[in-house]
Structure formats: C-alpha cells, structure tokens
Write an enzyme that holds these catalytic residues in place. Structure first.
Site, PDB file in Angstrom:
ATOM      1  N   MET A 178       0.816  -1.211   0.000  1.00 63.28           N
ATOM      2  CA  MET A 178       0.000   0.000   0.000  1.00 63.28           C
ATOM      3  C   MET A 178       0.855   1.268   0.000  1.00 63.28           C
ATOM      4  SD  MET A 178      -2.984  -1.166   2.680  1.00 63.28           S
ATOM      5  CE  MET A 178      -3.978   0.314   2.400  1.00 63.28           C
ATOM      6  N   HIS A 179       0.196   2.394  -0.225  1.00 68.46           N
ATOM      7  CA  HIS A 179       0.721   3.748   0.002  1.00 68.46           C
ATOM      8  C   HIS A 179       1.750   4.244  -1.005  1.00 68.46           C
ATOM      9  CE1 HIS A 179      -1.204   2.940   3.801  1.00 68.46           C
ATOM     10  NE2 HIS A 179      -0.239   2.162   4.226  1.00 68.46           N
ATOM     11  N   ASP A 225      -2.727  -4.974   0.364  1.00 65.64           N
ATOM     12  CA  ASP A 225      -2.244  -6.290   0.775  1.00 65.64           C
ATOM     13  C   ASP A 225      -2.914  -6.826   2.035  1.00 65.64           C
ATOM     14  OD1 ASP A 225      -0.979  -4.392   2.384  1.00 65.64           O
ATOM     15  OD2 ASP A 225       1.047  -5.036   1.891  1.00 65.64           O
TER      16      ASP A 225
END
Length: 483
Positions: free
Chosen positions: A79-80, A234
């Site tokens: 992520m991110h 995830d």
C-alpha cells in the site's frame, strides 16, 4: 480458473485457483528495494512488470492449460506507494514506497490541517501517499508539474494489464485523500496537496470488475475474455484470504511489517490512537489495524549481523517459550507507526551484559516485535475494538516460538491455519472469482480450518507483563536521543 497477483515489497506472487478455490499452482518473481538515502525506500515500477511476467511465466511452464482457462484476475499490493505517471502513462520517477519516511515534515504539516483526520479517519502518516506528493512538489517541482495520474503500486500493474486508470477502496484509504466514511475521493484534501480528482484513478469496490485483460497479454498467456477485479491493498486482500471479513474476526501478520487486523461492520475512526481505519475490500465494510514497520524485517536485519539465517536463529531457542532475559529490543529500525507515529525514532538493544549471547539477542528481537504488536492491541482497544483470538499469517508465523511469544504478550490464543496458502495472493484470486462470477463475497471469503492453536503460556504472563512495561518505558528515552 482464477488468478491472484500480489505485488509485495520483496516480490510478486502469482497464484492460481479453480472454481472450488483449490490452489492449482503458484510462482514468484523477485524484487529488490533501493535505499539511496537514510529513510528512503524506492522501487522501479518497470521491475514490478518484469517480476509479474516472471511469475506468470513460471505458472505457464507448469500449468499452461489451467492458466489458459483463467476468467478472473484479482490484484493485491503493497500500500501507500506513490507511482507518478505523465499524460502518456510513462513513469516519472521511482515509486516512493510505504516504508519511506522522507516526507515526515510534510506529513506533520498536512496532519495539522484538521480536515485530513476528519475526512480520512486517520493520522497523515509519513508513509502515506499524500505527504509523498507534497515532498515531490517541494523537492522535485519539475516532476510534480508533469504528474497526470497518481497510482498505487497494484494499480500500476492494472494499467499494464488493462490500460485503465482504476483503484479500489481499501488501498485508496491509505492515501490520505479518501473520504473513508463516504468511500470517495475528497476534492478538498486533494486540493490541499496541489492535486485534483483528475489526477486520481476512478474508484470501484474490490469485488467489482475493474477492466479487462488487454488482448496482447491475453494472447501471450493463452487466455480470452478475462475480467480484472478491483482487488485490495495487501492487508485487506490477506483478510479476504483468511476469511477475516466479518465483525470480530482478526489476524496477526508477521511479514516485512507487522499488522494486527480486525474486521469491522461499520466505520470506527479514532485517528489519535494511530490505529488505521480503512475501507475493507468488500462493499460497506471497514477494518481497523495497527501497523509496525519492522517485523520479520527486524529479525532479518539481526540475521545479517549474526551471520545465521532467521530459521537457524529461531531454532536455537528451542520449542519452549522462555521468560524474558532482561535484554530489551525496540524494533524501530525505520521509525514506527502505531501507536507512536514517529518517523525519526530508531531501534535499540538495552540491558546487554557479558552473558548476552546470540540466542539471548534473538529472543529479545522476537519479544520486541511481540511487544510492539501488543502496543497495537492496546491501541485497538482504545479505538473500540476488542480481540479475543487471532489467526497468524506471514513468513514469521512459521516460528511457533514467535507465535507463543505473541500469544503470551497479547494474552489471546493464536490459531495456526491448516496447511495452505491463505495470504494476499489467495485473497486476490478470490476477488477475481467474485468479480468474474458475481458470487456472494461473504460466501466466498470463508475462514480456513485451524490446524492447531497456541495458547498463552500462563506461567510466564507475569514475566511478560513486566518485560512489556520495561519495553514501554524505553520509548521516551530512545525518542529523546533520536530527536
């Protein structure tokens, strides 16, 4: 057949399941992380495509017939990450990853704007996407000026697979731009970082269709008429793989980072706790999680110093949980999220003596991660979520000693699932199945059978509580030195 593609930090995993959710095969493609400066963590998106091609080629070599029968693909990913592309879809710079902390000053500035916590339900952490764009705007303005789309890592894979700019709720909730309760982009938060909704992909739920596989790839892989699902970040994908989709279900993940994840039937933000309140991959569901930045990463770091593999180090400890030795390890190797939100803090061993041999330090590393996860449990409690048991996933869950340490630190039973792969790639494949067939998400995302349960070691609960208090008292002192 249904394919799950999970873009992790260390590699891409491709996993194939049939209509009965039996795993047919899997393959991997490796990735490396670039750390050009302290606190930086980057990857080249082109390497994600190469790793995906390697993984799919591995499946094709062993399961060509089954791969050709794929009708749905689900995506999961780290992520991110800030993947910046221009108007032609070309990547403008290496992706700034989830564990990159360079934008801590920008994160603090955005977090001081009360609109961010109010609309997103979360602190603006340095690892999130919005402060990374603020950093690029300040330090690389020529690149920022060319940004046409901001994509999360798995959604860059989607662009390659489908040619579409699409994301979904669970991953987008980690950008600091999503109105998490309303499940839509916030125009005012985007504007606060110099962007607009035109810079963002369109949004779907993780179970919905989000494009179709391009003809060129379908032909190369022997497929036809393949739906690509919205997918999930995830941890939400792992939750789908573990059946952690209904109120009260929880898991602990011992991967590169550590996660304590609880599914919620409603939106329960409490940003001051540093607990993440995100959309789940299933419609009208949310989840909370506490995140530590170094779990197996901490053991792997120590493994490199000790000159022994992680498995060798944990094997040296034996099978029975030991009382803490008095050596305390703080696993803040790249800062910490829950509950501290501290990008500058760094790790430490405290209490070393002449008698502190390799096994004592290994034990301290495992305990330090266990205590950091207990910090997460306390934060979740403060945010209104109670956890009565957890299921363990991730590479670190292969160590039953570590799981016994976590069970004792948290004082909850830890379930070990029956043999199988129930992680993010499996969850992504389930989402591909749902998107392609219209199956009921809750009926598909069931929990695996439990092979055995590791109970807290009650005889050591007092010693663990005392060691946890030492661990908690360590943070202010380390913070003073780091800052």
């Amino acid at each position: 057949m249904y394919l799950g593609l999970d873009l992790g930090t260390s590699g891409v995993k491709a996993l194939l399941i049939d209509g009965n959710q039996r795993i047919v095969g899997s393959a991997n493609g490796a990735l490396e992380v670039s750390r050009p400066h302290s606190g930086w963590s980057e990857q080249n998106p082109a390497d994600w495509i190469k790793a995906s091609e390697t993984a799919i080629a591995g499946l094709k070599a062993s399961h060509a017939k089954e791969l050709a029968a794929v009708k749905g693909i689900g995506l999961s990913g780290q992520m991110h990450g800030a993947t910046l592309v221009d108007a032609a879809g070309a990547v403008l710079r290496p992706c700034i990853l989830w564990n990159d902390t360079r934008s801590y000053a920008e994160a603090a500035k955005l977090d001081a704007d009360p609109r961010f916590r109010k609309l997103t339900g979360n602190i603006v952490f340095p690892g999130f996407t919005a402060p990374k764009l603020a950093w690029v705007a300040k330090h690389e303005p020529e690149i920022f000026a060319k940004v046409a789309k901001v994509l999360l890592p798995k959604d860059y894979l989607r662009l390659w697979l489908t040619g579409e700019y699409i994301s979904e709720m669970s991953d987008s909730a980690g950008t600091s731009w999503l109105d998490t309760g309303a499940r839509k982009w916030s125009a005012e938060l985007l504007d606060a970082t110099g962007l607009s909704e035109s810079h963002m992909p369109s949004l779907v739920e993780g179970t919905e269709q989000a494009g179709k596989l391009r003809g060129e790839l379908a032909s190369a892989w022997g497929m036809s008429d393949v739906v690509v699902a919205g997918g999930a970040g995830d941890n939400a994908a792992s939750a789908c793989g573990m059946g952690t989709v209904s109120e009260g279900a929880a898991f602990v993940s011992l991967g590169t980072s550590g996660v304590l994840f609880a599914a919620n039937g409603s939106y329960l933000p409490k940003p001051e706790s540093a607990v993440h309140a995100f959309c789940h991959a299933l419609p009208n569901t949310w989840h909370q999680m506490g995140v530590i930045l170094s779990a197996t990463d901490a053991l792997n770091w120590y493994s490199g110093i000790a000159g022994k593999s992680a498995a060798e180090l944990t094997t040296e400890l034996g099978n029975s949980l030991k009382a803490p030795s008095g050596v305390t390890f703080a696993p803040y190797l790249s800062g910490e999220r829950t509950p501290h939100n501290d990008a500058v803090i760094r790790g430490a061993f405290i209490g070393l003596g002449h008698e502190s041999d390799r096994s004592v330090l290994t034990q301290a590393v495992l305990e330090g991660v266990s205590f950091a996860i207990r910090d997460n449990l306390e934060a979740l409690k403060s945010a209104g979520t109670s956890i009565s048991r957890v299921t363990a996933i991730g590479g670190g869950s292969r160590s039953e000693y570590w799981l016994a340490s976590i069970a004792t630190a948290l004082d909850v039973p830890v379930d070990i699932p029956a043999d199988g792969d129930f992680g993010a790639a499996f969850g992504a494949a389930r989402l591909g199945l749902i998107a392609a067939t219209g199956a009921d998400p809750v009926a598909v995302c069931t929990a695996p059978q439990t092979a055995r349960t590791i109970e807290p070691v009650s005889a050591l609960s007092g010693a663990y509580d005392a060691a946890y208090q030492r661990y908690r008292e360590l943070y202010p002192a380390i913070r003073q030195l780091a800052h």
